[in-house]
Design an enzyme around this catalytic site. Structure first.
Site, short mmCIF file in Angstrom:
data_model
loop_
_atom_site.label_atom_id
_atom_site.label_comp_id
_atom_site.label_asym_id
_atom_site.label_seq_id
_atom_site.Cartn_x
_atom_site.Cartn_y
_atom_site.Cartn_z
N SER A 182 6.09 33.37 -19.52
CA SER A 182 7.18 32.81 -18.72
C SER A 182 6.58 32.11 -17.50
O SER A 182 5.77 31.20 -17.67
CB SER A 182 8.17 33.91 -18.32
OG SER A 182 9.30 33.35 -17.70
N THR A 183 6.93 32.53 -16.30
CA THR A 183 6.46 31.86 -15.09
C THR A 183 4.94 31.80 -15.05
O THR A 183 4.27 32.82 -15.16
CB THR A 183 6.97 32.60 -13.84
OG1 THR A 183 8.39 32.76 -13.94
CG2 THR A 183 6.64 31.82 -12.58
N HIS A 208 9.16 30.59 -21.98
CA HIS A 208 10.47 30.35 -21.39
C HIS A 208 10.48 28.96 -20.77
O HIS A 208 9.79 28.70 -19.79
CB HIS A 208 10.78 31.40 -20.32
CG HIS A 208 10.91 32.79 -20.85
ND1 HIS A 208 10.75 33.90 -20.06
CD2 HIS A 208 11.19 33.25 -22.09
CE1 HIS A 208 10.94 34.99 -20.79
NE2 HIS A 208 11.20 34.62 -22.03
N MET A 301 7.88 36.77 -15.05
CA MET A 301 8.71 37.75 -14.37
C MET A 301 9.66 38.41 -15.36
O MET A 301 10.07 37.81 -16.34
CB MET A 301 9.52 37.09 -13.25
CG MET A 301 10.34 38.08 -12.44
SD MET A 301 11.20 37.29 -11.06
CE MET A 301 12.07 38.68 -10.36
#
Length: 361
Positions: A182-183, A208, A301
């Site tokens: 993700s991040t 993501h 996260m």
């Protein structure tokens, strides 16, 4: 952060509607405060001279200076976590990749119509992005009309496919590698995928990323990697030397036919507040691949992927997590480790090597 402990956000957007809608959404969260708004980068630069925000939300298309040019100047002079906001166009997709490479930590999509309604519908995801951005370690680089947010139920992978049976699957002739991030994942994935040789077993990836951005992301990686990288389409075979990236806005699952694997790309509810979801991919790998599967959970996260990784391990697969020192946000790996689903914790620059070693066993 400010003395109050709240995350201070500066919103930079030439649209008054966007500024108002974003500010209203963020102010509803007790952990976030909007310290101000600016209609263009020059106004933002003056505001930063007085007070540096914890996170900046930055539009791409603005008068006087575009957002990417401003981002590059900002990261070279006063680096801070920046979340880019952009309307969904193919040209914008390319611009977003440039922004991520220049140092932006995440992307929020703005539709060209129904802006306030769209943002209100995605209020929790927007707040999660801001909270993740506030935790990112950033370094120098070279040069209202909205309605109150409603609480969204946080669904598990059960909403998309049933849990694995728990029966260990016999080893087939093919291995499959599953990556979730993700991040910070766009750059981390680039480092891992660029290190993989053409003989690597088939790789499937959930990053993501908003809808309409994953194709440009895959095409960009395809120009940099020895392996072939493409946005996954329903029914694509999982082949050696090929990386399939889940399309934004769709879940991706592995299905087995005989000794071969294929991907299914389907609609479905948000799982762990994401679509695509790492949990959905990992659960499908546990069910369809079992001992043939290798799972890697990377920077990001939240906890998406943690339960799915445990299921992969319980099904006999090998599992790895990126370590805290090399993670932009040590959320997803930390949760997977805490659940007991991780065999080994490794730094980013060792992931490709360790995955290749696991596929050879």
């Amino acid at each position: 952060m400010a003395v109050s402990g709240k995350i201070r956000v500066l919103i930079v957007d030439d649209s008054a509607v966007a500024r108002h809608a974003l500010a209203a959404i963020l102010e509803e969260d007790p952990e976030i405060t909007v310290m101000g708004t600016a209609a263009d980068p020059f106004s933002a630069a003056r505001r930063i001279q007085d007070e540096v925000p914890d996170v900046m939300m930055l539009d791409v298309e603005m008068p006087r200076m575009d957002g990417i040019t401003f981002l590059k100047k900002l990261m070279a002079q006063c680096p801070l976590p920046v979340v880019m906001c952009s309307s969904v166009t193919e040209k914008g997709s390319d611009a977003m990749l440039q922004a991520l490479e220049a140092g932006a930590v995440d992307v929020i999509v703005k539709p060209r119509a129904g802006l306030a309604e769209h943002l209100a519908d995605h209020n929790l995801q927007i707040r999660d992005v801001i909270k993740a951005a506030a935790r990112v370690r950033v370094s120098l680089r070279a040069s209202n009309g909205s309605r109150p947010g409603r609480l969204e139920q946080k669904l598990t992978a059960d909403a998309v496919l049933p849990p694995p049976s728990g029966r260990l699957m016999n080893r087939a002739t093919e291995r499959v590698v599953c990556l979730g991030a993700s991040t910070g994942g766009t750059e981390a994935l680039r480092e891992v995928l660029m290190a993989l040789p053409a003989t690597t077993p088939g790789v499937v990836v959930v990053q993501h990323m908003p809808e309409n951005f994953t194709r440009a992301f895959a095409n960009r990686l395809n120009t940099l990697c020895v392996v072939t990288v493409k946005e996954a389409e329903h029914g694509d075979p999982v082949l050696p030397g090929t990386v399939l990236i889940a399309p934004g806005g769709k879940h991706m699952m592995i299905e087995r036919r005989g000794t071969r694997y294929f991907v299914a790309v389907r609609d479905g509810p948000l799982v762990s507040r994401h679509r695509p979801s790492v949990d959905v991919l990992f659960r499908s790998a546990a069910t369809a691949a079992g001992t043939n599967a290798i799972g890697v959970i990377m920077t990001g996260m939240g906890d998406d992927g943690a339960r799915g990784m445990l299921e992969m391990k319980q099904a006999g697969g090998r599992t790895f997590a990126q370590d805290e020192a090399t993670s932009i946000v040590f959320g997803m790996p930390k949760e997977a480790i805490a659940l007991g689903g991780v065999d080994r914790v490794v730094p980013l620059h060792h992931i490709a090597r360790d995955v290749l070693h696991a596929t050879a066993q």
